[in-house]
Design a protein around this motif. Structure first.
Motif, PDB file in Angstrom:
ATOM      1  N   ALA A  18      70.796  41.647 -40.845  1.00 37.50           N
ATOM      2  CA  ALA A  18      71.650  40.424 -40.732  1.00 37.50           C
ATOM      3  C   ALA A  18      72.703  40.360 -41.750  1.00 37.50           C
ATOM      4  O   ALA A  18      72.804  41.317 -42.914  1.00 37.50           O
ATOM      5  N   THR A  19      73.866  39.534 -41.623  1.00 33.81           N
ATOM      6  CA  THR A  19      75.071  39.518 -42.632  1.00 33.81           C
ATOM      7  C   THR A  19      74.984  38.602 -43.430  1.00 33.81           C
ATOM      8  O   THR A  19      75.731  38.579 -44.514  1.00 33.81           O
ATOM      9  N   GLU A  20      73.885  37.703 -43.550  1.00 37.00           N
ATOM     10  CA  GLU A  20      73.893  36.690 -44.417  1.00 37.00           C
ATOM     11  C   GLU A  20      72.224  36.541 -44.765  1.00 37.00           C
ATOM     12  O   GLU A  20      71.353  36.778 -43.792  1.00 37.00           O
ATOM     13  N   PRO A  21      72.029  35.734 -45.804  1.00 38.92           N
ATOM     14  CA  PRO A  21      70.245  35.274 -45.768  1.00 38.92           C
ATOM     15  C   PRO A  21      69.781  34.511 -44.427  1.00 38.92           C
ATOM     16  O   PRO A  21      70.795  33.761 -44.199  1.00 38.92           O
ATOM     17  N   ARG A  62      67.411  26.351 -49.843  1.00 38.67           N
ATOM     18  CA  ARG A  62      68.619  25.886 -49.233  1.00 38.67           C
ATOM     19  C   ARG A  62      68.190  24.582 -48.436  1.00 38.67           C
ATOM     20  O   ARG A  62      67.471  24.953 -47.218  1.00 38.67           O
ATOM     21  N   GLY A  63      68.299  23.572 -48.991  1.00 40.03           N
ATOM     22  CA  GLY A  63      67.889  22.193 -48.234  1.00 40.03           C
ATOM     23  C   GLY A  63      66.249  22.207 -48.325  1.00 40.03           C
ATOM     24  O   GLY A  63      65.923  22.306 -49.401  1.00 40.03           O
ATOM     25  N   PHE A  66      63.775  27.810 -47.354  1.00 40.05           N
ATOM     26  CA  PHE A  66      63.950  29.258 -48.153  1.00 40.05           C
ATOM     27  C   PHE A  66      64.696  29.834 -47.152  1.00 40.05           C
ATOM     28  O   PHE A  66      64.356  29.987 -46.042  1.00 40.05           O
ATOM     29  N   VAL A  67      65.615  30.674 -47.760  1.00 41.00           N
ATOM     30  CA  VAL A  67      66.282  31.597 -46.929  1.00 41.00           C
ATOM     31  C   VAL A  67      66.241  32.951 -47.868  1.00 41.00           C
ATOM     32  O   VAL A  67      66.121  33.123 -49.071  1.00 41.00           O
ATOM     33  N   TYR A  68      66.060  34.202 -47.090  1.00 45.16           N
ATOM     34  CA  TYR A  68      65.512  35.436 -47.629  1.00 45.16           C
ATOM     35  C   TYR A  68      66.819  36.618 -47.496  1.00 45.16           C
ATOM     36  O   TYR A  68      67.350  36.455 -46.488  1.00 45.16           O
ATOM     37  N   ALA A  69      66.859  37.384 -48.285  1.00 47.64           N
ATOM     38  CA  ALA A  69      67.739  38.641 -48.368  1.00 47.64           C
ATOM     39  C   ALA A  69      67.210  39.553 -49.006  1.00 47.64           C
ATOM     40  O   ALA A  69      66.173  39.482 -49.866  1.00 47.64           O
ATOM     41  N   PRO A  70      67.652  40.808 -48.417  1.00 42.22           N
ATOM     42  CA  PRO A  70      67.052  42.182 -49.049  1.00 42.22           C
ATOM     43  C   PRO A  70      67.391  42.243 -50.565  1.00 42.22           C
ATOM     44  O   PRO A  70      68.451  41.906 -50.890  1.00 42.22           O
ATOM     45  N   VAL A  71      66.478  42.885 -51.440  1.00 37.20           N
ATOM     46  CA  VAL A  71      66.763  43.033 -52.743  1.00 37.20           C
ATOM     47  C   VAL A  71      67.798  44.112 -52.862  1.00 37.20           C
ATOM     48  O   VAL A  71      68.487  43.946 -53.838  1.00 37.20           O
ATOM     49  N   GLU A  72      67.561  45.208 -52.173  1.00 35.64           N
ATOM     50  CA  GLU A  72      68.519  46.277 -51.922  1.00 35.64           C
ATOM     51  C   GLU A  72      68.932  46.594 -50.725  1.00 35.64           C
ATOM     52  O   GLU A  72      68.207  46.300 -49.713  1.00 35.64           O
TER      53      GLU A  72
END
Length: 129
Positions: A18-21, A62-63, A66-72
């Motif tokens: 993904a390019t964003e959370p 967000r609202g 939750f939105v998720y992103a990789p830690v690394e």
């Protein structure tokens, strides 16, 4: 991946791509697009929460979701895992030798290239080009 179940690994692959959370709904939709038997939203939500608790994901509210992103990044994660596995060997030199023997031509070339880009341990680093 090291210590990840198959669904956790699948989720991480999607999140790394993904390019964003991303939200649980986003990931559920992507996973179910390629499955004959769709997963429940709650299954994906539980998996992502477990990845968050294990330290693989970070999350922001967000609202109402939750939105998720990789830690690394994926490559940094692979390097960390390789270091951990190598550190568990009784003889790291032998383990490295077995690893290198199993590499194909393309990966052997990539390894040589990466090693040549490292500063020589016996020579002091200089600012000269």
């Amino acid at each position: 991946m090291w210590n990840l179940g198959s669904l956790e690994a699948e989720v991480m692959d999607l999140i790394w791509s993904a390019t964003e959370p991303v939200s649980v709904r986003d990931v559920t939709g992507q996973i179910n697009a390629s499955r004959a038997q769709p997963l429940a939203y709650t299954t994906v939500m539980t998996t992502m929460f477990k990845l968050f608790r294990k330290g693989w994901l970070e999350r922001d509210k967000r609202g109402k979701q939750f939105v998720y992103a990789p830690v690394e990044a994926r490559d940094a994660c692979v390097a960390r895992l390789m270091t951990q596995v190598l550190g568990s060997s009784a003889d790291p030199e032998v383990a490295l030798l077995h690893f290198v023997e199993g590499l194909g031509t393309e990966r052997s070339t990539a390894l040589r290239s990466a090693l040549h880009r490292l500063p020589d341990a016996d020579e002091p680093e200089t600012d000269l080009p």
